[in-house]
Design an enzyme around this catalytic site. Structure first.
Site, mmCIF file in Angstrom:
data_model
loop_
_atom_site.group_PDB
_atom_site.id
_atom_site.type_symbol
_atom_site.label_atom_id
_atom_site.label_comp_id
_atom_site.label_asym_id
_atom_site.label_seq_id
_atom_site.Cartn_x
_atom_site.Cartn_y
_atom_site.Cartn_z
ATOM 1 N N MET A 158 -3.882 -29.391 -14.525
ATOM 2 C CA MET A 158 -4.151 -30.102 -15.734
ATOM 3 C C MET A 158 -3.914 -29.040 -17.088
ATOM 4 O O MET A 158 -3.829 -27.970 -17.013
ATOM 5 C CB MET A 158 -5.636 -30.065 -15.620
ATOM 6 N N LYS A 210 -10.360 -18.605 -11.664
ATOM 7 C CA LYS A 210 -10.571 -18.029 -12.969
ATOM 8 C C LYS A 210 -11.973 -17.878 -13.452
ATOM 9 O O LYS A 210 -12.398 -16.901 -14.041
ATOM 10 C CB LYS A 210 -9.995 -19.223 -13.862
ATOM 11 N N CYS A 251 16.390 -8.808 18.149
ATOM 12 C CA CYS A 251 17.510 -8.393 17.516
ATOM 13 C C CYS A 251 18.208 -9.728 16.523
ATOM 14 O O CYS A 251 19.312 -9.438 16.118
ATOM 15 C CB CYS A 251 18.514 -7.857 18.348
ATOM 16 N N HIS A 291 28.830 -16.055 9.237
ATOM 17 C CA HIS A 291 29.546 -14.890 9.549
ATOM 18 C C HIS A 291 29.601 -13.834 8.375
ATOM 19 O O HIS A 291 29.219 -12.563 8.712
ATOM 20 C CB HIS A 291 30.992 -15.172 10.119
ATOM 21 N N ARG A 300 -10.797 -25.584 -19.336
ATOM 22 C CA ARG A 300 -9.783 -25.287 -18.495
ATOM 23 C C ARG A 300 -10.412 -25.567 -16.966
ATOM 24 O O ARG A 300 -11.395 -25.264 -16.636
ATOM 25 C CB ARG A 300 -9.370 -23.835 -18.187
ATOM 26 N N TYR A 338 9.557 -3.526 19.798
ATOM 27 C CA TYR A 338 10.768 -3.089 18.560
ATOM 28 C C TYR A 338 10.985 -4.218 17.834
ATOM 29 O O TYR A 338 11.230 -5.459 18.337
ATOM 30 C CB TYR A 338 11.598 -2.070 19.151
ATOM 31 N N SER A 398 15.535 -8.882 24.823
ATOM 32 C CA SER A 398 15.627 -8.694 23.445
ATOM 33 C C SER A 398 15.904 -10.182 22.932
ATOM 34 O O SER A 398 16.814 -11.025 23.372
ATOM 35 C CB SER A 398 16.944 -7.992 23.133
ATOM 36 N N ARG A 408 -4.922 -8.940 -14.618
ATOM 37 C CA ARG A 408 -4.604 -9.251 -13.591
ATOM 38 C C ARG A 408 -3.763 -8.051 -12.932
ATOM 39 O O ARG A 408 -3.296 -7.258 -13.686
ATOM 40 C CB ARG A 408 -4.112 -10.553 -13.225
ATOM 41 N N GLY A 462 -0.251 -26.157 -13.081
ATOM 42 C CA GLY A 462 0.255 -27.502 -13.685
ATOM 43 C C GLY A 462 -0.859 -28.681 -13.438
ATOM 44 O O GLY A 462 -0.279 -29.648 -13.665
#
Lengths: 902, 902
Positions: free
Chosen positions: B107, B26, B856, B479, B96, B876, B789, B363, B105
């Site tokens: 502080m 920050k 694969c 499946h 902050r 690949y 593969s 941002r 979260g």
């Protein structure tokens, strides 16, 4: 030019035992025996290099080979006093292959080479036995035609059959010399007609053909396949051994026999052997005639046992000691010489030709486990070998025979089926088909054999009371097999021939029906299922056994623990020398003996929330605590590794309708609720499901209760002054997070208990390494583990992707087809699974150099696996109680072969 | 002494964006914006080093810190024209925390620090708003007491409630200035009574307390846990940001708003934002008042859509462009400046205090997939970024939104349940409960949603005709999920809330009952199950998409193939840019469409011997051949890897009584025979059972027939002039022997077919590496494999010991508890499974340097897994057709991050 041919004979050989690579195993051994002054029929060996040269040289003999062979044949003739091709006193030879390592069945032997129509007359003359000579000749033609000329063996058999029919006889030996002579003529005619050539009559031509046939056999498909399977390089080649024939069947001055230099059954230091007068080697083995004892004492003992009078014995069955005392004396001297040289009990073959003794073979004799131990220990005491050699001399697996009752080897039994030899020993009992029936029959004083399609943890109590267990399904590491081995109880598993009809209480095995109460005998060492009650013998453990174990303990650096879940198993293992418990499974404690146990477990499973679960667990707690107290008490100050709950919860629920109804009734809930839970917990692949530490993450209270029980038990004993070092083992860890969390709350529980009890204990929290991932990230896992215990059963399953309960459909074929060398659930797969063990150990120790590492899978009791564990640096192996002595010996051998001690 | 405090304000900051480690995220960003000349409320940052020193120094401030803070506060006062503690014109500040990386979260923020009974009067004066001032004061006391003094938040809430009751109002904002003033007094009294201290009135004391609270928050349990989970070192420490407060709620000359520099939904290059007059930031988000559009054009468009007249709009909802044209112009300039600086679309927050514009945050803006692509491509064309940056700017996963129909985001829908987002997209249809019903309804012209407890290969035909699939069981790689993704079909899997009653054709989800024919909508991208027919929108694929894909293809070195079993899937994948088929599963071809197929398969399974099996296989052959021809034709000259039969045979048999009866009838055999076979083939752990190449060893004729079909198909096309390079893939290899044997007979079959057809084809025979053991002995396996593969689905199952069908019982908890970072069936476990992939690849290439290696498994379509595959050097990846574009982009990003090209 290098030397191609090595002579042996007349007490002098060109080669030695060390020249195995050049002369092959057989050639080197023949040379060695000759050099020892042992009367071996003379001969010569053509080197393996010649075989290689033969192939490199377009299948031609190297220059000069023929001359070398002829020179050596002259030496053989001189040594034997016969002439190769001599028509009056012919020298006959055998031709055999002989590679560096034995390659059984690579080539058939050719015997009696050198016979032809002229020399057969000489053989008649020298043997004085016409029938013998013609029979030798016809056998030679048959063998040579098949092996060298490639003729089909069955053609000659057909000719003999025809002859026997013509002569109206049924056996070969009923044919007369004349018949055999006619057969020789018919054989030769057949060869001419069918192979379009004459049978070679020139002994030298015969010899050339035979030698080439040996060379060519190196490249026959059988040999190529064998080499491929056994990784034998093609370039090794084979040697060829040409040796003078001697005949024990030349008349009453000839004989043949086999002997052991000590009793191969008991190990006793007595000469032990049999012989037959006027016979060939194979006659002794074939058992057509009753062989006679070699020593007088044994002969008299034999006569006594068979109710034969001394007169009859002397007349019909004299010992060699009486019949040919000079040969007997010579054998006695050879016995001493051979043991002195080979430093081991020898198995010898000898032939006496016209009162002249020839040794045909000597080799280390096979022996029973009992004999192996006695011989090894005796030989140390006799100064023949040292302790190290003695320890290496006994196969650890052989000890198994000494640790269980066996079927009397003399008994005739009816084997009706065969399964896997899942847990050794023998058992006789009446057949029952459920754990409940087993218990009921047992209570009524019966001995029972529990027969099941397969067993599950619900059957434990029935297995406990049974003499033995037979299952139709499951492999060597199926539930039945593992549990039975743990109990040291005989088990035949996976007997596919058995069709078990549990509903109707009967089992059918190859047509034999056993109903409840019928007698059955099991041989867990062979897998045999036997009809009725076979007589059993209790093994005798001689003093040598204890001596050998003491030596093993002096040598080994690997500790041996046991897998034991009950005080009884723990006691057995301790008595067998276990140095602690490496795996105490807590799940078996959840079943019997008190019915409240399983009831509480089921309440826990049915619990709807953590509170209800805790309530049920609080009922289990006192039982577990009592179990642990009993085990700690039994093991005294030895370490005890306790594994927290491992199996999936559904294993504790009944899967059949009847059991579910009973459970519902007992728990006062509708059966639908039971069925619902069973269905909810059912899994496609329970082995890969909700079990092990996964339970401890989702239901921390289960593990926490177990830890509480462990520490309450340990504290109770500590207060009584006993030293207890509990080792808590978390199963099936695959991530650091699992171990971290469970360790965290386990430590909390342990500290709470100790604070409450006012006791401070040393304790360890460690993990099983049984998933490939655990091994791969062992460096991280070791941050939270005081010890590793490799669970090689599961590790093998995961690494191969084999379910041990299902692999029966392909694993046997894999071993048969040599896709796998061994059943990987019995012998650790060092190549694959072994890599993970090594990775896990190395990474674990990288994080924690003093990490204690052991193995607690079934492999912990297998000698080759134990050697591997030793080599990679484990601290201990843990195995079934009954395998502890085996592991002790295997660990000693591992140290001797791969010393860790400087 | 090093510098402890870094000032920012008035267009000049001590720090920069690069000083993140020192100033925290920050602080560095506030400095950066300030340096850019962006009007940021002034402030200063106390460095992370101070935090570390604080802890090292027994929680004391380092010497000189207080002086530095005071000096910097003076600069803030000067910049803001206010005084800290000034009773007339008080400067209020926020305090902050701000670590190197965002720790949400950690502080709570403290706002309005500097208020006390005197300065509140100054705030009343400067704001002209008494209620605002007292409300700010009472909020400050509440916040400070909680965060710094440790008071329980609820105590203050109780006091407010009491006050509201007393005043007879229900909302906080109904309380008057007087009420709030009284609350302040009550708060202070409570503090005195309960915390035994006065609330600090000195602004400097307030500030010291707040700074210390930030430091201490670094060690609170929440922060420690967060750091542990995210592996953030403790020594990093946190910075403290003290910044002047500005107020958008000071009256009608004040305002607050949020904006995107481009449209985050479409990516259009237009300024896009909303604001509220006299409001605080949270009011815009809270949606209590209707926010107004920033630009005039958007405002008019909004009015038109909502039926509001131009007059009313101007009066009630003027745009910022109209209301404060000078601020709007300033924002437009900032928009350009920010995009020019950050080179990306920005999401900004601003506040206007008395017509002075302050930027509170900028941002990179979140955006939809469509917007991400358009913005990235546009920015390249605008010269803002290069192609490389554009490629890295789009999250590959975002493309998924563009490839499927979606539920209209504007539609209101009733979500009745939630399952796993198993296959993205949306589907509307009428519910059916079996594959047969799905087909029947489909034939009658209905759109259907197939609802099943779980699916099996028998359901394939039903899945094909369904719009979407809902299952009650199974995970992301069940499946249903795998097949649906392969088909690019919407699927919600493992919806545990759904109770499927297949027998009675209904499903109950959280009380909602769907009967056959009822309408249901599924959102496969979120897992939502929706009542009735939700409106769907077809995604618009803008031209930018194509452009980006072209750039990706220029960059990437990793090839992208697809997993496709049908010509339809192959076509989709080819259109999406797949460079071949990496996995063509042959088992799906065994089911439909023609009923003869499954019949022949079942005949094969029932076959008693090899002959009968061959006969049945010969019926399957023509179907398989036709399938392969169709696929080869679709893929044209691209390579096609065909995997031989993988699943266990029992998957092809019916498991319910009805199906078994039908099968028996159809095959003309007694139903008992069917049941017997089903039972005989049933397995405890089918995943680890008799499947894959194990079938090819025990029943070679099955694989041989498949190979025959492949080569007959390839030859047929070759004869027509098409180039075909079949790649035969052997599944589940774990030993060299398996591959060697199957390769041997496959080559034999291939050569026979080619000889018969008179065609000579190039072809490859390779293997899946999907068992840990295969990876470990990959050097040996590579001797018989033309390609590897990696089947990472099974590899993940084996390495973790997880069954993907059963892991649902613990895996979600594991991810929740951070035991696992991700679902390992979705994202490759690089730490564990990744090691095996790397071992396998390295060993394989050691034997065969040019070994082609791919993946694969399901992971082939996951971006982080693709990056891993790229990094270890694979050739690949292969993924579902609908993930091909995702994989292309991910592969490009992988190359950009880890260049292989020199």
């Amino acid at each position: 030019m290098s030397k191609n041919v090595y002579f042996f004979g007349n007490g002098r050989a060109d080669g030695t035992a060390e020249m195995r690579n050049l002369l092959g195993g057989k050639g080197a051994n023949l040379a060695e025996m000759t050099n020892l002054g042992i009367p071996v029929p003379a001969g010569f060996t053509i080197t393996t290099e010649v075989c290689t040269a033969y192939y490199q040289n377009n299948r031609q003999w190297p220059a000069g080979l023929e001359e070398e062979i002829r020179e050596n044949m002259k030496k053989v003739e001189a040594a034997m006093g016969k002439g190769f091709g001599d028509v009056n006193n012919p020298l006959l030879v055998s031709v055999r292959s002989g590679a560096r390592v034995s390659m059984p069945g690579m080539m058939d032997t050719i015997l009696n080479l050198g016979l032809n129509d002229e020399t057969v007359q000489g053989l008649i003359k020298s043997s004085g036995n016409e029938r013998f000579a013609w029979d030798s000749y016809r056998r030679f033609i048959q063998m040579y035609s098949n092996v060298v000329l490639g003729a089909d063996h069955s053609k000659f058999e057909a000719i003999i059959e025809e002859k026997k029919k013509e002569r109206g006889v049924t056996l070969d030996n009923e044919l007369t010399a004349e018949d055999l002579k006619d057969l020789v003529a018919q054989y030769k005619a057949w060869i001419k007609a069918n192979l379009n050539r004459e049978f070679p009559t020139d002994p030298w031509e015969q010899l050339r053909g035979a030698i080439n046939a040996v060379f060519l056999s190196w490249m026959n498909p059988r040999a190529i396949t064998y080499r491929k399977l056994h990784k034998i390089p093609e370039e090794w080649g084979t040697a060829v051994n040409v040796q003078a024939m001697v005949f024990g069947n030349m008349g009453d001055n000839s004989a043949t026999g086999v002997a052991f230099t000590r009793n191969p059954s008991t190990g006793e230091n007595v000469f032990y052997g049999e012989f037959l007068i006027n016979a060939q080697g194979e006659d002794v083995v074939a058992g057509i005639r009753t062989p006679q004892e070699i020593s007088l004492a044994a002969s008299q003992q034999w006569a006594k046992e068979n109710g034969i009078s001394e007169e009859e014995r002397k007349a019909k069955y004299p010992s060699l000691e009486e019949y040919m005392p000079e040969c007997y004396q010579q054998l006695l001297e050879l016995r001493k010489k051979l043991e002195g040289h080979y430093k081991d009990m020898q198995d010898i073959e000898f032939t006496i030709e016209n009162r002249k003794l020839y040794m045909l073979q000597t080799r280390n004799g096979k022996r029973t486990g009992q004999a192996a131990i006695k011989i090894a220990v005796d030989m140390v005491e006799e100064g023949l070998i040292d302790k190290k050699t003695a320890l290496l001399r006994v196969e650890p697996e052989q000890l198994d025979q000494l640790l269980h009752p066996m079927i009397d080897p003399k008994a005739k039994v009816t084997i009706v089926g065969k399964g896997l030899p899942a847990s050794p020993g023998a058992a006789v009992g009446q057949v029952v088909f459920s754990a409940e029936d087993a218990e009921r029959w047992h209570e009524q004083g019966h001995k029972v054999i529990l027969v099941r399609t397969e067993t599950s943890p619900e059957d434990i109590s029935g297995m406990h009371v049974a003499q033995g267990i037979l299952t139709a399904r499951g492999g060597m590491t199926s539930h039945a097999a593992v549990v039975a081995r743990g109990m040291g109880k005989c088990c035949v598993a996976g007997c596919g021939e058995a069709v078990v009809d549990e509903a109707n209480k009967k089992v059918t095995i190859n047509g034999h029906v056993f109903k409840e109460g019928d007698w059955m005998t099991l041989n867990g060492s062979t897998g045999d299922v036997i009809l009725g009650q076979a007589p059993l013998v209790e093994p005798e453990i001689a003093g040598s056994f204890q001596t050998l174990m003491t030596w093993a303990d002096e040598v080994r650096t690997l500790q041996v623990r046991t897998n034991a879940d009950t005080p009884h198993d723990a006691k057995v293992a301790r008595d067998f020398g276990a140095q602690g418990i490496g795996l105490c499974r807590t799940e078996h404690m959840f079943f019997g003996p008190e019915p409240e146990r399983i009831k509480a477990v089921r309440e826990m499973i049915l619990a709807e929330d953590g509170e209800a679960r805790k309530k049920a667990l609080s009922k289990i707690l006192p039982y577990q605590k009592a179990d642990f107290i009993a085990i700690f008490e039994t093991m005294k100050d030895l370490p005890v590794t306790i594994r927290l709950l491992d199996p999936p919860l559904h294993e504790f629920l009944p899967h059949d309708r009847k059991g579910q109804e009973e459970m519902a009734k007992e728990m006062g809930i509708p059966v639908e609720k039971v069925i619902e839970k069973v269905n909810a917990l059912s899994e496609f692949n329970p082995m890969l499901g909700f079990r092990g530490c996964r339970l401890g993450i989702i239901y921390p209270e289960i593990f926490a209760t177990q830890v509480q029980a462990i520490f309450e038990a340990a504290c109770a004993l500590a207060k009584k002054g006993q030293k207890v070092v509990p080792e808590v083992m978390i199963p099936l860890v695959g991530t650091t997070g699992e171990l971290q969390k469970i360790r965290e709350y386990s430590v909390k529980v342990a500290e709470e208990v100790m604070a409450r009890e006012g006791v401070k204990l040393e304790y360890l929290i460690g993990t099983m390494i049984e998933l490939p991932r655990a091994a791969l990230i062992a460096d991280q896992i070791a941050e939270y583990a005081d010890f590793f215990s490799f669970g090689t059963n599961d590790m093998t399953q995961m690494t191969f992707g084999y379910s041990r309960d299902d692999a029966g459909r392909f694993l046997p074929t894999y071993v048969e087809q040599k896709i796998l060398k061994d059943d990987v659930f019995q012998k650790l797969d060092q190549e694959g699974v072994g890599q993970l063990l090594e990775i896990g150990l190395t990474k674990g120790r990288a994080t924690r150099p003093n990490l204690k590492v052991g193995i607690c899978g079934e492999h912990g009791g297998d000698p080759s696996s134990i050697e591997f564990c030793h080599k990679i640096g484990m601290d201990y192996v843990s195995c079934s109680p009954y395998r502890v002595p085996i592991a002790r010996l295997a660990a000693a051998q591992a140290e001797l072969k791969n010393p860790r001690r400087k």
